[in-house]
Design a protein around this motif. Structure first.
Motif, PDB file in Angstrom:
ATOM      1  N   SER A   7       0.787  -1.163   0.364  1.00 25.10           N
ATOM      2  CA  SER A   7      -0.074   0.324   0.217  1.00 25.10           C
ATOM      3  C   SER A   7       0.796   1.122   0.016  1.00 25.10           C
ATOM      4  N   VAL A   8      -0.093   2.258   0.211  1.00 22.86           N
ATOM      5  CA  VAL A   8       1.376   3.852  -0.136  1.00 22.86           C
ATOM      6  C   VAL A   8       1.639   4.115   1.327  1.00 22.86           C
ATOM      7  N   GLU A   9       0.571   3.831   2.395  1.00 19.06           N
ATOM      8  CA  GLU A   9       1.388   3.982   3.404  1.00 19.06           C
ATOM      9  C   GLU A   9       2.558   2.955   4.316  1.00 19.06           C
ATOM     10  N   GLU A  10       3.149   1.439   3.398  1.00 22.11           N
ATOM     11  CA  GLU A  10       3.987   0.555   3.895  1.00 22.11           C
ATOM     12  C   GLU A  10       5.052   1.409   2.975  1.00 22.11           C
ATOM     13  N   ARG A  63      21.178  -6.503  -7.809  1.00 22.84           N
ATOM     14  CA  ARG A  63      19.252  -7.664  -7.236  1.00 22.84           C
ATOM     15  C   ARG A  63      19.255  -7.007  -6.099  1.00 22.84           C
ATOM     16  N   ALA A  64      19.899  -6.955  -4.208  1.00 22.03           N
ATOM     17  CA  ALA A  64      18.965  -6.679  -3.378  1.00 22.03           C
ATOM     18  C   ALA A  64      17.962  -5.506  -3.213  1.00 22.03           C
ATOM     19  N   THR A  65      18.268  -4.381  -3.668  1.00 20.86           N
ATOM     20  CA  THR A  65      18.124  -2.628  -3.781  1.00 20.86           C
ATOM     21  C   THR A  65      16.233  -3.087  -4.258  1.00 20.86           C
ATOM     22  N   GLY A  66      15.940  -2.799  -2.718  1.00 26.86           N
ATOM     23  CA  GLY A  66      14.211  -2.357  -2.573  1.00 26.86           C
ATOM     24  C   GLY A  66      14.248  -1.324  -3.477  1.00 26.86           C
ATOM     25  N   LEU A  67      12.418  -2.428  -4.487  1.00 28.99           N
ATOM     26  CA  LEU A  67      12.516  -1.477  -5.241  1.00 28.99           C
ATOM     27  C   LEU A  67      10.356  -0.923  -5.335  1.00 28.99           C
ATOM     28  N   LEU A  68      10.170   0.238  -5.018  1.00 28.74           N
ATOM     29  CA  LEU A  68       8.443   0.352  -5.343  1.00 28.74           C
ATOM     30  C   LEU A  68       8.344   0.756  -6.651  1.00 28.74           C
ATOM     31  N   VAL A  69       8.019  -0.254  -6.991  1.00 29.77           N
ATOM     32  CA  VAL A  69       7.366  -0.469  -8.676  1.00 29.77           C
ATOM     33  C   VAL A  69       5.882   0.923  -9.164  1.00 29.77           C
ATOM     34  N   ALA A  70       6.169   1.556  -9.456  1.00 33.54           N
ATOM     35  CA  ALA A  70       4.795   2.369  -9.971  1.00 33.54           C
ATOM     36  C   ALA A  70       4.590   2.881 -11.272  1.00 33.54           C
ATOM     37  N   CYS A  71       3.621   2.941 -11.361  1.00 36.46           N
ATOM     38  CA  CYS A  71       3.390   3.255 -12.783  1.00 36.46           C
ATOM     39  C   CYS A  71       1.748   4.129 -12.681  1.00 36.46           C
ATOM     40  N   ALA A  72       0.950   4.090 -13.332  1.00 35.76           N
ATOM     41  CA  ALA A  72       0.487   5.811 -13.355  1.00 35.76           C
ATOM     42  C   ALA A  72      -0.837   5.469 -12.152  1.00 35.76           C
ATOM     43  N   ASP A  73      -0.985   4.779 -12.608  1.00 42.14           N
ATOM     44  CA  ASP A  73      -2.715   4.236 -11.430  1.00 42.14           C
ATOM     45  C   ASP A  73      -2.217   3.255 -11.357  1.00 42.14           C
ATOM     46  N   GLY A  74      -0.798   2.422 -11.429  1.00 44.55           N
ATOM     47  CA  GLY A  74      -0.767   1.217 -10.240  1.00 44.55           C
ATOM     48  C   GLY A  74      -1.678  -0.398 -10.743  1.00 44.55           C
ATOM     49  N   GLN A  80       5.055  -4.318  -6.191  1.00 47.42           N
ATOM     50  CA  GLN A  80       3.965  -3.184  -7.014  1.00 47.42           C
ATOM     51  C   GLN A  80       3.761  -2.442  -5.685  1.00 47.42           C
ATOM     52  N   VAL A  81       3.565  -0.745  -6.071  1.00 50.13           N
ATOM     53  CA  VAL A  81       2.819  -0.126  -5.493  1.00 50.13           C
ATOM     54  C   VAL A  81       1.550  -0.136  -5.696  1.00 50.13           C
ATOM     55  N   GLU A  82       0.209  -0.100  -4.684  1.00 49.23           N
ATOM     56  CA  GLU A  82      -0.806  -0.307  -5.112  1.00 49.23           C
ATOM     57  C   GLU A  82      -1.510   1.467  -4.796  1.00 49.23           C
ATOM     58  N   GLY A  83      -2.465   1.680  -6.594  1.00 51.14           N
ATOM     59  CA  GLY A  83      -2.576   2.763  -6.676  1.00 51.14           C
ATOM     60  C   GLY A  83      -1.612   3.616  -7.794  1.00 51.14           C
ATOM     61  N   GLY A  84      -0.195   2.943  -7.885  1.00 55.06           N
ATOM     62  CA  GLY A  84       0.935   4.359  -8.879  1.00 55.06           C
ATOM     63  C   GLY A  84       0.935   5.495  -7.976  1.00 55.06           C
ATOM     64  N   PHE A  85       1.858   6.241  -9.646  1.00 55.48           N
ATOM     65  CA  PHE A  85       1.764   7.219  -8.256  1.00 55.48           C
ATOM     66  C   PHE A  85       0.605   7.893  -8.332  1.00 55.48           C
ATOM     67  N   SER A  86      -0.244   7.802  -9.063  1.00 54.20           N
ATOM     68  CA  SER A  86      -1.704   8.744  -8.714  1.00 54.20           C
ATOM     69  C   SER A  86      -2.282   8.839  -7.039  1.00 54.20           C
ATOM     70  N   TRP A  96      -0.413   7.430  -4.576  1.00 56.56           N
ATOM     71  CA  TRP A  96       0.604   8.220  -3.721  1.00 56.56           C
ATOM     72  C   TRP A  96       0.193   9.114  -3.715  1.00 56.56           C
ATOM     73  N   THR A  97       0.005  10.206  -4.634  1.00 60.07           N
ATOM     74  CA  THR A  97       0.068  11.720  -3.890  1.00 60.07           C
ATOM     75  C   THR A  97      -0.824  12.017  -4.020  1.00 60.07           C
ATOM     76  N   GLN A  98      -2.226  11.276  -3.676  1.00 62.46           N
ATOM     77  CA  GLN A  98      -3.661  11.481  -3.048  1.00 62.46           C
ATOM     78  C   GLN A  98      -3.380  11.312  -1.451  1.00 62.46           C
ATOM     79  N   VAL A  99      -2.225  10.827  -1.894  1.00 61.28           N
ATOM     80  CA  VAL A  99      -1.715  10.404   0.120  1.00 61.28           C
ATOM     81  C   VAL A  99      -0.911  11.962   0.450  1.00 61.28           C
ATOM     82  N   PHE A 100       0.205  11.056  -0.267  1.00 62.02           N
ATOM     83  CA  PHE A 100       1.994  12.130   0.286  1.00 62.02           C
ATOM     84  C   PHE A 100       2.051  13.580  -1.029  1.00 62.02           C
ATOM     85  N   SER A 101       2.338  14.480  -0.844  1.00 66.03           N
ATOM     86  CA  SER A 101       2.818  15.460  -1.785  1.00 66.03           C
ATOM     87  C   SER A 101       3.826  15.209  -2.016  1.00 66.03           C
TER      88      SER A 101
END
Length: 205
Positions: A42-45, A101-112, A133-139, A141-146
């Motif tokens: 989730s965005v929070e996680e 390959r151990a790098t932590g990655l949060l993968v986000a498209c426009a809408d998840g 994968q980030v739930e909701g994508g960039f959109s 994320w930016t609904q919760v955080f600036s």
């Protein structure tokens, strides 16, 4: 025949339960691996992983969209690798940015949606064990955080910045006055020996 695989060719593990193949014990390496569940957060996680574990926000949007708006804090938290060409080409581009390959990655498209799901799966298949994968994508994320990382107020809720009242008070008698006195106009009146309704005298300064 007991103990012998059925004569009809079938995939190992699908419709064939015999413990032997052509008289030899079946190797455990031939057993089908269970399907791997897609890793999502989730965005929070995701925000916690970014702040506490230095995960990177892998922004898959176009370079134009990224240049218009992207995450800026924590510093260098966001990297733009647009989804272009095949999944293999995209993973190769990511590998150029993050060879470890151990790098932590949060993968986000426009809408998840399906794009980031495919991308996250491709990264896991390539050996990135901490790709989510980030739930909701960039959109989402930016609904919760600036983009600077501050939490946004819930929709419809007004939050004062401390400037609105002062700005409005400049045109309302007594309000600007109260700000000049530290917001305690009544105490200021009594300190001057004035009755309620009487105005403070002009400042001598």
């Amino acid at each position: 025949m007991n103990g012998v695989c059925c004569s009809t060719p079938r995939r190992v593990g699908v419709g064939c339960t015999a413990p032997f193949i052509c008289g030899r014990e079946r190797s455990s390496s031939l057993r089908l691996a269970p399907p791997r569940a897609l890793q999502t957060v989730s965005v929070e996680e995701g925000k916690k992983l970014m702040d506490r574990s230095s995960y990177k926000f892998l922004d898959m949007r176009s370079s134009t969209e990224y240049s218009e708006e992207h995450l800026t804090k924590p510093p260098r938290c966001s990297v733009n690798v647009p989804w272009e060409g095949s999944a293999g080409d995209w993973v190769a581009s990511v590998s150029g940015q993050f060879p470890n390959r151990a790098t932590g990655l949060l993968v986000a498209c426009a809408d998840g949606g399906a794009t980031s799901a495919q991308a996250a799966e491709a990264l896991v298949d390539a050996g990135y064990s901490s790709a989510f994968q980030v739930e909701g994508g960039f959109s989402g994320w930016t609904q919760v955080f600036s983009t600077s990382g501050r939490r946004k107020p819930p929709p419809g809720r007004w939050v004062s910045t401390g400037k609105e009242a002062l700005k409005s008070g400049l045109n309302i008698p007594g309000v600007a006055e109260s700000y000049d006195e530290g917001g305690n106009l009544i105490t200021a009146r009594y300190a001057e020996g004035l009755r309620d309704g009487q105005a403070l005298p002009p400042s001598s300064g």
